[in-house]
Design a protein around this motif. Structure first.
Motif, PDB file in Angstrom:
ATOM      1  N   UNK A  96       0.830  -1.205   0.000  1.00  0.00           N
ATOM      2  CA  UNK A  96       0.000   0.000   0.000  1.00  0.00           C
ATOM      3  C   UNK A  96       0.862   1.251   0.000  1.00  0.00           C
ATOM      4  N   UNK A  97       1.906   1.253   0.816  1.00  0.00           N
ATOM      5  CA  UNK A  97       2.794   2.409   0.889  1.00  0.00           C
ATOM      6  C   UNK A  97       3.472   2.685  -0.454  1.00  0.00           C
ATOM      7  N   UNK A  98       3.901   1.637  -1.130  1.00  0.00           N
ATOM      8  CA  UNK A  98       4.559   1.831  -2.421  1.00  0.00           C
ATOM      9  C   UNK A  98       3.578   2.311  -3.480  1.00  0.00           C
ATOM     10  N   UNK A  99       2.333   1.853  -3.417  1.00  0.00           N
ATOM     11  CA  UNK A  99       1.338   2.347  -4.369  1.00  0.00           C
ATOM     12  C   UNK A  99       0.990   3.806  -4.080  1.00  0.00           C
ATOM     13  N   UNK A 143       1.825  10.029   3.772  1.00  0.00           N
ATOM     14  CA  UNK A 143       1.031   8.878   4.201  1.00  0.00           C
ATOM     15  C   UNK A 143       1.818   7.574   3.963  1.00  0.00           C
ATOM     16  N   UNK A 144       2.528   7.504   2.834  1.00  0.00           N
ATOM     17  CA  UNK A 144       3.337   6.320   2.548  1.00  0.00           C
ATOM     18  C   UNK A 144       4.431   6.150   3.601  1.00  0.00           C
ATOM     19  N   UNK A 145       5.056   7.246   3.994  1.00  0.00           N
ATOM     20  CA  UNK A 145       6.123   7.191   4.999  1.00  0.00           C
ATOM     21  C   UNK A 145       5.579   6.727   6.347  1.00  0.00           C
ATOM     22  N   UNK A 146       4.373   7.175   6.691  1.00  0.00           N
ATOM     23  CA  UNK A 146       3.755   6.742   7.946  1.00  0.00           C
ATOM     24  C   UNK A 146       3.530   5.234   7.960  1.00  0.00           C
ATOM     25  N   UNK A 147       3.071   4.699   6.837  1.00  0.00           N
ATOM     26  CA  UNK A 147       2.860   3.256   6.748  1.00  0.00           C
ATOM     27  C   UNK A 147       4.177   2.498   6.872  1.00  0.00           C
ATOM     28  N   UNK A 148       5.200   2.968   6.169  1.00  0.00           N
ATOM     29  CA  UNK A 148       6.496   2.297   6.217  1.00  0.00           C
ATOM     30  C   UNK A 148       7.092   2.350   7.622  1.00  0.00           C
TER      31      UNK A 148
END
Length: 353
Positions: A96-99, A143-148
């Protein structure tokens, strides 16, 4: 009410001919069901991540998400995860983060390229302006960074390294080759950074976060990079398509914006007068567009480029990079996953067939 995107299964089956060309055969059909189920989980996660309590951000961040997408990167992460423990929670979060990273980059790319359309709808900056489009991309990166960050230091490092390459690729594309750079080699490096790096990260992450054997990581990185370059070389061919329904954009969008593509660059390798004349007319058309002329001034030269041998040579290059991606799969065990990855590499180079 904002319409919901199509179901993940519909999207996977309808894009790139995945259901027929990648997951062919009884053994792979079982794998297809597994990947579809994983993509449904990613889609649910994505839908939550693009939403925001802020009214403007909620609308802008959902805009390109709801326009659809191939979900190539999550699909690869879920597919390579089957080399290990399968579609774990960690695999879903990283996919999800990469997308989200890819989605954010589209907002930026359209500003950089001056694109009018994306995925068949008006591009974000034509609706809200450049500033809001750029900030929306930044929001999605956050948002991607938060997931990672949930996955710890290694995931953060993977995200940071990949994001650095995305930025450098865009920067180098913007300034173009410098003295001493060979234009075609320079362009291939840009493609590897802008497109290949994110696809490689997705393929690698499926191995990492499913607990698959560590020795599969490097083959997945090589596979992803080469498949990504093949994918983008095919996009250069498709960009010249006279049918906007194939691209969701005006034919020749990149070249009209002054962004070089492989068919154009290969004209510089030709010694015949006709190729030199065509390149000159494209250059002149780009200069006129930059000065305010209607982009249609390039309609004629781009139609010629579409039929030129350099466009056919670009297609051959896409097939070459696709085969190199397949060769990188040699260390993987025989089975449905390797077969599907092989079919994927072939499919990305055959989208115009």
């Amino acid at each position: 009410m904002t319409p919901r995107p199509p179901a993940a299964g519909t999207r996977l089956s309808g894009k790139l001919g995945l259901s027929d060309r990648i997951f062919a055969g009884l053994r792979s059909r079982t794998l297809l069901s597994t990947v579809e189920a994983g993509l449904a989980r990613v889609e649910t996660e994505l839908e939550g991540e693009v939403r925001s309590a802020d009214k403007l951000a909620d609308v802008t961040a959902r805009y390109l998400y709801e326009a659809g997408g191939k979900r190539v990167r999550p699909m690869l992460a879920i597919l390579t995860a089957q080399l290990g423990q399968g579609t774990t929670k960690e695999v879903v979060e990283v996919a999800t983060a990469l997308e989200l990273t890819h989605l954010g980059s589209l907002y930026h790319d359209d500003v950089m390229d001056g694109a009018d359309k994306r995925r068949g709808v008006p591009s974000a900056q034509t609706v809200w302006g450049n500033n809001i489009a750029i900030l929306t991309g930044d929001l999605l990166f956050a948002r991607a960074s938060q997931l990672m960050a949930r996955r710890g230091e290694r995931a953060i490092q993977l995200q940071a390294d990949t994001f650095e390459r995305l930025v450098l690729g865009q920067m180098h594309e913007t300034v173009g080759p410098q003295e001493g750079d060979e234009p075609v080699d320079f362009y291939l490096k840009v493609l590897a950074d802008k497109t290949g790096s994110l696809i490689a990260a997705a393929a690698q992450s499926g191995v990492i976060y499913s607990g698959a054997p560590e020795e599969f990581e490097e083959p997945m990185v090589v596979f992803g990079e080469k498949a990504g370059v093949a994918f983008q070389l095919l996009d250069d061919v498709i960009d010249l398509s006279p049918d906007p329904s194939e691209t969701g954009k005006v034919p020749g969008t990149d070249l009209r914006a002054g962004v070089p593509t492989m068919p154009y660059l290969l004209l510089g390798h030709r010694s015949d007068a006709a190729s030199a004349d065509l390149r000159t007319r494209i250059d002149e058309g780009q200069q006129r567009i930059a000065a305010g002329a209607d982009p249609s001034v390039l309609d004629g030269p781009l139609a010629e480029l579409r039929e030129h041998d350099t466009t056919h040579e670009t297609l051959r290059l896409a097939h070459q990079w696709s085969q190199e991606a397949i060769d990188a799969l040699a260390p993987l065990p025989d089975g449905a996953v390797r077969e599907a990855l092989t079919r994927f590499a072939r499919a990305v180079a055959d989208r115009s067939a």
